[in-house]
Scaffold this motif. Structure first.
Motif, PDB file in Angstrom:
ATOM      1  N   ALA A 159       5.738 -31.733  31.359  1.00 17.63           N
ATOM      2  CA  ALA A 159       6.155 -30.191  31.045  1.00 17.63           C
ATOM      3  C   ALA A 159       5.516 -29.876  29.532  1.00 17.63           C
ATOM      4  O   ALA A 159       4.989 -28.556  29.454  1.00 17.63           O
ATOM      5  N   MET A 160       5.595 -30.659  28.612  1.00 20.17           N
ATOM      6  CA  MET A 160       4.952 -30.129  27.283  1.00 20.17           C
ATOM      7  C   MET A 160       3.533 -30.225  27.525  1.00 20.17           C
ATOM      8  O   MET A 160       2.830 -29.335  26.769  1.00 20.17           O
ATOM      9  N   GLU A 161       3.151 -31.284  28.142  1.00 21.28           N
ATOM     10  CA  GLU A 161       1.490 -31.228  28.189  1.00 21.28           C
ATOM     11  C   GLU A 161       1.022 -29.931  29.144  1.00 21.28           C
ATOM     12  O   GLU A 161      -0.108 -29.200  28.653  1.00 21.28           O
ATOM     13  N   VAL A 162       1.770 -29.622  30.207  1.00 17.20           N
ATOM     14  CA  VAL A 162       1.431 -28.258  30.949  1.00 17.20           C
ATOM     15  C   VAL A 162       1.516 -27.081  29.830  1.00 17.20           C
ATOM     16  O   VAL A 162       0.525 -26.229  29.928  1.00 17.20           O
ATOM     17  N   ALA A 163       2.383 -26.919  29.083  1.00 18.96           N
ATOM     18  CA  ALA A 163       2.634 -25.985  28.130  1.00 18.96           C
ATOM     19  C   ALA A 163       1.543 -25.955  27.212  1.00 18.96           C
ATOM     20  O   ALA A 163       0.980 -24.891  26.760  1.00 18.96           O
ATOM     21  N   VAL A 164       1.072 -26.928  26.518  1.00 21.01           N
ATOM     22  CA  VAL A 164      -0.096 -27.159  25.684  1.00 21.01           C
ATOM     23  C   VAL A 164      -1.233 -26.698  26.175  1.00 21.01           C
ATOM     24  O   VAL A 164      -1.944 -25.985  25.571  1.00 21.01           O
ATOM     25  N   ILE A 165      -1.388 -27.039  27.266  1.00 20.88           N
ATOM     26  CA  ILE A 165      -2.601 -26.660  27.861  1.00 20.88           C
ATOM     27  C   ILE A 165      -2.610 -25.204  28.146  1.00 20.88           C
ATOM     28  O   ILE A 165      -3.684 -24.451  28.148  1.00 20.88           O
TER      29      ILE A 165
END
Length: 45
Positions: free
Chosen positions: A35-41
């Motif tokens: 979820a954090m990776e998706v938010a950063v992307i």
């Protein structure tokens, strides 16, 4: 005989419970990281 069986199976049951807790925490950690990776992307694009 029953006491011996109970003493043998008690640690095994505890190990199973701990194993499921570890699996649960690993899955929740992976979901959080994803979820954090998706938010950063999403922020970068």
């Amino acid at each position: 005989m029953y006491e011996i069986d109970k003493e043998i199976h008690a640690p095994r049951a505890q190990l199973e419970a701990v194993k499921y807790d570890v699996i649960k925490y690993c899955i929740s950690t992976l979901v959080s990281i994803s979820a954090m990776e998706v938010a950063v992307i999403h922020i970068l694009m």
